[in-house]
Enzyme design. Structure first.
Site, PDB file in Angstrom:
ATOM      1  N   HIS A  38      -7.286  -6.299  -1.182  1.00  0.00           N
ATOM      2  CA  HIS A  38      -5.965  -5.573  -0.426  1.00  0.00           C
ATOM      3  C   HIS A  38      -4.609  -6.106  -0.111  1.00  0.00           C
ATOM      4  O   HIS A  38      -4.115  -5.238  -0.092  1.00  0.00           O
ATOM      5  CB  HIS A  38      -6.260  -3.911  -0.102  1.00  0.00           C
ATOM      6  CG  HIS A  38      -5.214  -2.761  -0.548  1.00  0.00           C
ATOM      7  ND1 HIS A  38      -5.189  -2.287  -1.432  1.00  0.00           N
ATOM      8  CD2 HIS A  38      -5.562  -2.385   0.683  1.00  0.00           C
ATOM      9  CE1 HIS A  38      -4.137  -1.797  -0.530  1.00  0.00           C
ATOM     10  NE2 HIS A  38      -4.369  -0.957   0.149  1.00  0.00           N
TER      11      HIS A  38
ATOM     12  N   ASP B  44       0.934  -0.749  -0.178  1.00  0.00           N
ATOM     13  CA  ASP B  44      -0.089  -0.044  -0.109  1.00  0.00           C
ATOM     14  C   ASP B  44       0.584   0.886  -0.359  1.00  0.00           C
ATOM     15  O   ASP B  44       1.787   1.300  -1.022  1.00  0.00           O
ATOM     16  CB  ASP B  44      -0.977  -0.061   0.820  1.00  0.00           C
ATOM     17  CG  ASP B  44      -1.856   0.347   1.373  1.00  0.00           C
ATOM     18  OD1 ASP B  44      -2.773   1.641   0.431  1.00  0.00           O
ATOM     19  OD2 ASP B  44      -1.930   1.795   2.433  1.00  0.00           O
TER      20      ASP B  44
END
Length: 312
Positions: free
Chosen positions: A290, A108
């Site tokens: 994610h 991320d």
């Protein structure tokens, strides 16, 4: 999913004019250094499933809570979180441990830092492994301006940058609900939330999908952000345009050996022409969303170790 019985004890290390809270495992200078960089809103703890296997494979594992997170220093002024400072912290961490270079792993926002590190300090990087966030192309428009033009002013990143303090206060008042709603998997198939996704998650009482972690693990994150507040970490977003300026002065091509790991269910799309910017890249996808290394810890660890074994 079970939690490892122990997590390394932290040290507060003075470097680059601040203190970083750093967790490490393995033997210094008897193993290859590898630095694991968390994303937002995460902590070093996000790598809890990868640390022991990496140590067993012979790595000296270094996992910082980066500036603004955990017990690391959280400067008050926004510019202290631009990419020059964030990457300089990692270089200073290498200097502290006496390493010329290391393998860097990012997820991320941590991936964004690692991509930038390879451009700003290429001689200090051995290899890269990035999860979830592919290389970000620097276009003609600053990134916040480009996001606003594409998604509108209601986009959460644009809102973070254009209305400082508004989202921060809402998230700070609802930390447990926000993180509990955010850290989920097996989400219904639908387009990405176009507007105030983070605020909606903080106010929504009916989360979708399944939790990615046990309540005890979630509390590690929640207690940390209750202590620090969200503003220091959101200030990373508020430097996107400054970062765009900084990266305009360096070679945009990353020549290091690189592994990119995507989550097939992640709302962040793959970069189809990534090889134009990262020619020595290998790409794989895992069946998850994610939060790759927490949703698929064993598969993530295996993918990283297998790749590290076949590269030099």
């Amino acid at each position: 999913m079970s939690t490892p019985l122990c997590f390394p004890n932290p040290s507060l290390i003075d470097l680059n004019g601040i203190q970083l809270e750093v967790f490490e495992a393995g033997q210094q200078h008897r193993g290859n250094p590898i630095v694991l960089c968390h994303g937002w809103p995460e902590l070093a703890y996000t790598w809890r499933y990868q640390i022991d296997p990496l140590v067993e494979a012979g790595f000296h594992v270094i996992v910082p809570n980066q500036r603004g997170f955990g017990r690391s220093t959280a400067p008050e002024y926004v510019d202290a979180y631009n990419i020059s400072y964030l990457t300089a912290d990692l270089i200073a961490l290498l200097d502290h441990f006496g390493y010329d270079k290391a393998t860097f792993v990012g997820h991320d926002w941590g991936a964004n830092i690692v991509w930038s590190l390879a451009m700003l300090h290429p001689s200090r990087v051995h290899r890269l492994v990035n999860l979830a966030l592919p290389y970000q192309i620097r276009g003609d428009q600053p990134w916040t301006e480009a996001l606003e033009a594409f998604f509108g002013s209601d986009n959460y990143i644009v809102h973070f940058c254009r209305q400082p303090g508004v989202a921060d206060a809402i998230l700070d008042d609802n930390v447990n609900r926000f993180l509990g709603n955010l850290f989920r998997k097996n989400l219904p198939a639908k387009p990405p939330e176009p507007g105030q996704m983070m605020i909606n998650l903080a106010l929504n009482k009916m989360p979708e999908g399944d939790p990615i972690m046990a309540d005890a693990d979630l509390q590690v994150f929640a207690e940390s952000f209750i202590h620090t507040g969200l503003t220091p970490s959101i200030n990373w977003y508020r430097n996107l345009d400054r970062n765009w300026e900084i990266l305009g002065h360096v070679d945009p091509i990353i020549h290091h050996r690189t592994l990119m790991i995507y989550g097939e269910q992640d709302a962040i799309p793959k970069l189809e022409n990534i090889r134009e910017f990262v020619p020595n890249i290998d790409e794989i996808s895992l069946d998850c969303g994610h939060w790759i290394q927490q949703e698929q810890p064993e598969a993530t660890t295996a993918a990283i170790l297998n790749w590290l074994e076949t590269t030099s």
